[in-house]
Design a protein around this motif. Sequence first.
Motif, mmCIF file in Angstrom:
data_model
loop_
_atom_site.group_PDB
_atom_site.id
_atom_site.type_symbol
_atom_site.label_atom_id
_atom_site.label_comp_id
_atom_site.label_asym_id
_atom_site.label_seq_id
_atom_site.Cartn_x
_atom_site.Cartn_y
_atom_site.Cartn_z
ATOM 1 N N ASN A 412 1.101 -1.258 0.109
ATOM 2 C CA ASN A 412 0.134 -0.038 -0.080
ATOM 3 C C ASN A 412 0.921 1.273 0.172
ATOM 4 O OD1 ASN A 412 -3.131 -1.139 0.979
ATOM 5 N ND2 ASN A 412 -1.068 -2.022 2.265
ATOM 6 N N ALA A 413 0.433 2.610 -0.842
ATOM 7 C CA ALA A 413 1.137 3.532 -0.268
ATOM 8 C C ALA A 413 0.203 4.643 -0.154
ATOM 9 C CB ALA A 413 1.349 3.914 -1.694
ATOM 10 N N LEU A 414 0.536 5.050 1.048
ATOM 11 C CA LEU A 414 -0.300 7.022 0.779
ATOM 12 C C LEU A 414 0.494 8.041 0.361
ATOM 13 C CD1 LEU A 414 -2.502 8.335 2.069
ATOM 14 C CD2 LEU A 414 -1.425 8.388 4.799
ATOM 15 N N TYR A 415 -1.014 9.161 -0.703
ATOM 16 C CA TYR A 415 -0.081 10.200 -1.120
ATOM 17 C C TYR A 415 -0.530 11.555 -0.315
ATOM 18 C CZ TYR A 415 1.529 6.727 -4.500
ATOM 19 O OH TYR A 415 2.070 5.144 -5.085
ATOM 20 N N ILE A 416 0.608 11.830 -0.405
ATOM 21 C CA ILE A 416 -0.489 13.330 -0.201
ATOM 22 C C ILE A 416 0.035 14.424 -1.057
ATOM 23 C CG2 ILE A 416 -0.752 15.358 1.723
ATOM 24 C CD1 ILE A 416 -0.095 13.042 3.778
ATOM 25 N N TYR A 417 -0.970 15.190 -2.225
ATOM 26 C CA TYR A 417 -0.498 16.696 -2.536
ATOM 27 C C TYR A 417 -0.723 17.790 -2.356
ATOM 28 C CZ TYR A 417 0.336 12.152 -6.822
ATOM 29 O OH TYR A 417 0.997 11.056 -6.345
ATOM 30 N N ASP A 418 -0.208 18.383 -2.571
ATOM 31 C CA ASP A 418 -0.653 20.022 -2.703
ATOM 32 C C ASP A 418 -2.522 20.327 -3.965
ATOM 33 O OD1 ASP A 418 -0.345 22.876 -3.995
ATOM 34 O OD2 ASP A 418 0.505 23.302 -2.143
ATOM 35 N N ALA A 419 -3.094 21.123 -2.947
ATOM 36 C CA ALA A 419 -4.549 21.021 -4.186
ATOM 37 C C ALA A 419 -4.111 21.668 -5.026
ATOM 38 C CB ALA A 419 -6.211 20.538 -2.940
ATOM 39 N N GLY A 420 -3.146 23.269 -5.102
ATOM 40 C CA GLY A 420 -3.650 24.484 -6.282
ATOM 41 C C GLY A 420 -2.491 23.947 -7.020
ATOM 42 N N SER A 421 -1.166 23.131 -6.536
ATOM 43 C CA SER A 421 -0.348 22.919 -8.041
ATOM 44 C C SER A 421 0.205 21.368 -7.865
ATOM 45 C CB SER A 421 0.919 22.918 -7.397
ATOM 46 O OG SER A 421 1.749 23.050 -6.046
ATOM 47 N N GLY A 422 -0.695 20.422 -7.601
ATOM 48 C CA GLY A 422 -0.804 18.949 -7.581
ATOM 49 C C GLY A 422 0.792 18.147 -7.110
ATOM 50 N N ALA A 423 1.804 19.516 -6.028
ATOM 51 C CA ALA A 423 2.925 18.590 -6.313
ATOM 52 C C ALA A 423 3.344 17.939 -5.501
ATOM 53 C CB ALA A 423 3.674 20.364 -5.773
ATOM 54 N N LEU A 424 3.286 16.632 -5.450
ATOM 55 C CA LEU A 424 3.421 16.251 -4.329
ATOM 56 C C LEU A 424 4.483 16.310 -2.646
ATOM 57 C CD1 LEU A 424 3.516 12.853 -3.749
ATOM 58 C CD2 LEU A 424 5.609 12.496 -4.541
ATOM 59 N N LYS A 425 3.775 15.814 -1.681
ATOM 60 C CA LYS A 425 4.358 16.801 -0.518
ATOM 61 C C LYS A 425 4.894 15.240 0.533
ATOM 62 C CE LYS A 425 2.136 20.290 1.739
ATOM 63 N NZ LYS A 425 1.429 20.846 2.374
ATOM 64 N N LYS A 426 4.169 14.051 0.087
ATOM 65 C CA LYS A 426 3.759 13.150 1.332
ATOM 66 C C LYS A 426 3.987 11.918 0.871
ATOM 67 C CE LYS A 426 5.536 13.639 5.188
ATOM 68 N NZ LYS A 426 6.282 13.263 6.155
ATOM 69 N N THR A 427 4.603 10.923 0.712
ATOM 70 C CA THR A 427 4.614 9.779 0.149
ATOM 71 C C THR A 427 5.126 8.340 1.318
ATOM 72 O OG1 THR A 427 5.568 9.988 -1.825
ATOM 73 C CG2 THR A 427 5.392 7.342 -1.441
ATOM 74 N N VAL A 428 3.719 8.194 1.937
ATOM 75 C CA VAL A 428 3.996 6.911 3.027
ATOM 76 C C VAL A 428 3.590 5.656 2.772
ATOM 77 C CG1 VAL A 428 3.165 6.254 5.928
ATOM 78 C CG2 VAL A 428 3.546 8.263 4.668
ATOM 79 N N SER A 429 4.626 4.408 2.703
ATOM 80 C CA SER A 429 4.296 3.309 2.387
ATOM 81 C C SER A 429 4.262 2.555 3.337
ATOM 82 C CB SER A 429 5.645 2.049 1.996
ATOM 83 O OG SER A 429 5.692 3.269 0.350
ATOM 84 N N TYR A 430 3.589 1.511 3.376
ATOM 85 C CA TYR A 430 2.970 0.297 4.284
ATOM 86 C C TYR A 430 2.260 -1.206 3.569
ATOM 87 C CZ TYR A 430 -1.926 2.411 3.741
ATOM 88 O OH TYR A 430 -3.331 3.143 3.562
ATOM 89 N N THR A 431 2.586 -1.788 4.681
ATOM 90 C CA THR A 431 2.333 -2.930 4.417
ATOM 91 C C THR A 431 0.717 -3.280 5.281
ATOM 92 O OG1 THR A 431 4.739 -3.138 3.787
ATOM 93 C CG2 THR A 431 2.781 -5.266 4.015
ATOM 94 N N GLY A 432 0.045 -4.943 4.597
ATOM 95 C CA GLY A 432 -1.206 -5.237 5.110
ATOM 96 C C GLY A 432 -2.120 -5.361 3.876
#
Length: 442
Positions: A412-432
């Motif tokens: 699994n992965a969780l992504y957080i993007y800036d809603a104004g620019s679309g720039a990626l701010k954070k990626t968090v990978s996790y398993t399950g």
Amino acid sequence: MRSITRKFQLSLTVAAFAIAGLASCSKTNDADVVVPQIVSPGLKNGKDTIYVGDTRLLSPQLADVKNPTFQWLVNGVQVSSDSLYTFKPTERGDYTISYKIIAGNAISAYYYQIKVMGKFDNGFFLVNEGWFGHEPGDVNFYRNGEDSVYQYVFQRNNPGKTLGTTTDFGAMFNNRLYLVSKSGAFVVADASTMKETGRIDQLPATGNSFCGITPGQGLVGTSDGVYPVNLQSLALDSKLSSVTGQIGGIIKSGAYVLVMSQTDGIVVLNSSDFSVAKNLGAADVGFAQTPDGRIWAAKGKSLFGINPQTLAVDTVSVPFDVYGSWGAWNAGMLSASTTENALFIGKTNMWGAGGREIYKYATGNPNSLQAPFITIPAGRELYGAAVRYNPGNNTVVVTDVKSGYGQNYANNALYIYDAGSGALKKTVSYTGYFFPAIPVFN
């Protein structure tokens, strides 16, 4: 806070010297008054934010101390007379902790300001279907700014209790998280603690959705119509006769409640008595509401913008298919900003899953749909209602899994993007084997 504290300490010190001066006039042989000094409060600026269940050791550094006594007060109530104090809050709130050191006729004081948040106040939930045939649905949690996902937070905070099978929907209403499973329990939990506050062991039909209508009443969407639910007793009322078929999204706006039915299309109900006000035609995905008040739904290559006062509908052409998922219902990848009139749309395959592209439609500007706003990494695919706008910090939250089958679903992965620019701010990978269903924001 620092300047106020220094002034307060200074005034106490001046008072102490004044007392000392009076004493020396009457008793010339008395020893000089030694004023205790708080060199450092042991907590930067005397301020902190912590969570229920955390502790903070307050250990001021002192100088010029002679035969001292100590006093600690929390919001005006004395709690300790030791030189150090460990703060262990059990409830949310803003706390003022007063520290006083007394030596003879002299006194010094310091005031700490600590904000205590619920364990799940500062972040968002990830509702999970669960691994069908192996384990029930559950909820994960992401705390803002961190690099990990807290897993199984419902089970961990409710020992011995579980959600139903295939928990595909969650909604926040009045600081309660309502969790809807395809089969098994409909569960309500306190959004700050994740402690269960009530449940219905089994809905009359497959559970799909929930919408709060008033503080005392909500609506539950199922594969066989809509059921009113008393939010105090969690007792279900009789199924509404005004709308039939499998129910998807439900949204309330003003005098109306919009219900999406696979059989009846978008049915507008009067919120006062749930009678039919109008039928707006078929749709597969929805609902989302932009700041201008319009409620949005979609079907195929069309977006529908609904005026919640007049019920007029504007149709916008989309250069790709916005797929629904009636066959294995989930809430779909349509979400609205709260700061601008814009929609975020996940481009998926015909089963309402897969795909890597997310589009941002600036309402009134069809050119904004000509190219993806966000593209998740290669080898990944969107899953569930994977695209959601976070109103707390103007970001777009996206969940995905590794493309393919079998063990890939545990990646699994969780992504957080800036809603104004679309720039990626954070990626968090996790398993399950979570099978992410929908992000939900407190």
